[in-house]
Design an enzyme around this catalytic site. Structure first.
Site, PDB file in Angstrom:
ATOM      1  N   CYS A  81     -16.928 -21.317 -20.489  1.00  0.00           N
ATOM      2  CA  CYS A  81     -15.635 -21.801 -20.962  1.00  0.00           C
ATOM      3  C   CYS A  81     -15.354 -23.228 -20.536  1.00  0.00           C
ATOM      4  CB  CYS A  81     -14.519 -20.891 -20.464  1.00  0.00           C
ATOM      5  SG  CYS A  81     -14.717 -19.151 -20.909  1.00  0.00           S
ATOM      6  N   ARG A 192      -0.483  -3.108 -26.768  1.00  0.00           N
ATOM      7  CA  ARG A 192      -1.550  -2.163 -26.415  1.00  0.00           C
ATOM      8  C   ARG A 192      -2.123  -2.443 -25.035  1.00  0.00           C
ATOM      9  NH1 ARG A 192      -7.054  -2.495 -27.777  1.00  0.00           N
ATOM     10  NH2 ARG A 192      -6.638  -4.159 -29.285  1.00  0.00           N
TER      11      ARG A 192
END
Length: 383
Positions: A81, A192
Site C-alpha cells: 500500500c 454488516r
C-alpha cells in the site's frame, strides 16, 4: 548542495469501479492531466516512477508506451500500500541529488479485476501463510487492534464509527471519491459485521480502480499560485517483533514521522492538513498519536473535539480518506499528495481548508507476519 523539489503538476482520476476502462486508460489520463497541470511537455520528462501492486512486470513501460513517453529511465515500484509514496520518495532522492530536473510519478491499480473481498496476501512467506490459515487477515488484525483500543482506553464502539462518519462526510464533498454518501453513526454501527468490532462501513472499499500522478521538478513551477515544496520525504521498514507486542503502538509510523519532522524542520502543531492511511477506522485513531497530532491516549478526545473535521484546527482526510475516496493500492500514496497539494494551493473545490501552509501525508504498506508493517512513508509539503 541538495536541491529543492517542487510539485509542478498534480492530477488523479475518479476512484471507483471502471469496468469500461483499462489500466492504460486510467494511468495515461492521470499522467496527461498532471503534465497539463504543470505546463510541461512530455519531451521534458527525464525519468518516470510507476507504482503498482498487482499489475505484473514492466507495467510502467506498458502503460506509457502508447503515450510516446519512451526512452527515459522508468522505475517500477512495488511496496504494497506504500508503493506510491515510496515511488515519490525515490523520485525526490534523485531530484535532490541533481540526477534529473523533471520527473513523473504515477500510481495505478485495478482492484475490481480481483473480484472483491480481502486483498490477496503475499504467497512467498511461510509465516504469512501460517497466520492466514488461522484467520489473521488484515481486517482481523485491525479488529484486534480495535478491540484492544476499546478495552485499554475505556471506549465504546461508537468512537470507531465516528471516524467513518467524519470521512464519509468529507468524501461526499469530493467529486473524485468512490463513496459520496454521508452516513450516520447508526448506519455505520448497523452495517454488516466484518470482524468485531469493525463493520462494513469501517473498512475501506476493496473493489476500486484509479490512478494519480505528480510532476516533480527542481525548477520553479510555471503554474500561477503558491509553489508547493516537498519539505520532507521519509520511508522506513518494520522491525521484527519478538515476544509480546503492543498492537496499539504504531511504532513504524511514529519513527518515520519523527524523521520527516526533523527533515522538514517543522513542529507537528504547524501541520494544517493531513491525509493518512485510514484503511480501517481504528487506524486513524492510532495514527493521530503516532503522527503527534494528539498526545498518547488522547486520540479519541481529538476526534470528539471536531479538530480533525473540515473547519477544525487540523482536518484529517479532507478527501474522504481511504474509507470514502477508496484505496487502489498503487495509486493511494500519490493521490494523498495530490489532495494535499491541491489544499495548499486552494484548489480543493467543495472541501477547501482555509489557508493551510503545511500538509502531511502518511501511508503504510504490507501487514506481513512478524513485523508492525513492511513499510511506512511520511511526506511533508509546504508553501
Amino acid at each position: 548542495m541538495s536541491k529543492e523539489v517542487y510539485i509542478a503538476g498534480a492530477a488523479m482520476t475518479a476512484f471507483g469501479r471502471h469496468a469500461d476502462l483499462g489500466m492504460q486508460d486510467l494511468a495515461q489520463r492521470a499522467v496527461i492531466d498532471a503534465l497539463k497541470d504543470a505546463g510541461v511537455p512530455k519531451s521534458q520528462v527525464q525519468a518516470i516512477y510507476a507504482s503498482n501492486v498487482y499489475g505484473g512486470m514492466v507495467l510502467g513501460q506498458v502503460l506509457m508506451r502508447d503515450m510516446g513517453i519512451t526512452g527515459p529511465a522508468l522505475y517500477n515500484v512495488e511496496n504494497a500500500c506504500a508503493s506510491g509514496a515510496t515511488a515519490v520518495h525515490l523520485a525526490c532522492q534523485a531530484l535532490k541529488l541533481g540526477l534529473h530536473e523533471t520527473v513523473v510519478v504515477f500510481g495505478v491499480e485495478q482492484l475490481t479485476k480481483l473480484g472483491g473481498g480481502t486483498i490477496p496476501l503475499q504467497r512467498n512467506d511461510y509465516k504469512t501463510e501460517l497466520y492466514a490459515a488461522q484467520g489473521m487477515t488484515l481486517p482481523t488484525v485491525y479488529a484486534m487492534r480495535g478491540t484492544r483500543y476499546l478495552h485499554e482506553r475505556d471506549e465504546s464502539p461508537e468512537i470507531l464509527a465516528q471516524v467513518a462518519v467524519k470521512n464519509r462526510s468529507h468524501g461526499a464533498r469530493n467529486p473524485l471519491a468512490q463513496q459520496r454518501t454521508e452516513v450516520s453513526l447508526e448506519e455505520v454501527l448497523g452495517s454488516r459485521p466484518i470482524a468485531e468490532p469493525l463493520t462494513l462501513l469501517q473498512c475501506c472499499p476493496s473493489a476500486v480502480d484509479g490512478a494519480a500522478a505528480l510532476v516533480l521538478t527542481t525548477r520553479l513551477p510555471l503554474r500561477p499560485g503558491p509553489a508547493v515544496r516537498v519539505l520532507a520525504s521519509a520511508v522506513q521498514s518494520g522491525h521484527q517483533e519478538l515476544g509480546c507486542d503492543d498492537i496499539l503502538d504504531a511504532e513504524i509510523t511514529a519513527r518515520t514521522a519523527r524523521l520527516a519532522y526533523e527533515q522538514a524542520g517543522v513542529d507537528p502543531k504547524d501541520v494544517g492538513v493531513v491525509e493518512l492511511h485510514d484503511a480501517f477506522t481504528i487506524a486513524e485513531l492510532l495514527y493521530y498519536e503516532a503522527l503527534q497530532l494528539a498526545w498518547p491516549g488522547e486520540g479519541a478526545a481529538l476526534l470528539r473535539s471536531g479538530e480533525t473535521a473540515l473547519g477544525g484546527r487540523v482536518p484529517v482526510n479532507p478527501s474522504g480518506g481511504l474509507l470514502a475516496k477508496g484505496h487502489p493500492l498503487g495509486a493511494t500514496g500519490v493521490a494523498q499528495m495530490v489532495e494535499v497539494a491541491w489544499q495548499l494551493q486552494g484548489r480543493a473545490d467543495g472541501r477547501q481548508i482555509e489557508g493551510p501552509k503545511i500538509g502531511l501525508t502518511q501511508c503504510t504498506g504490507g501487514g506481513i507476519a512478524g513485523v508492525d508493517h513492511a513499510a511506512s512513508a511520511v511526506h511533508i509539503l509546504g508553501v
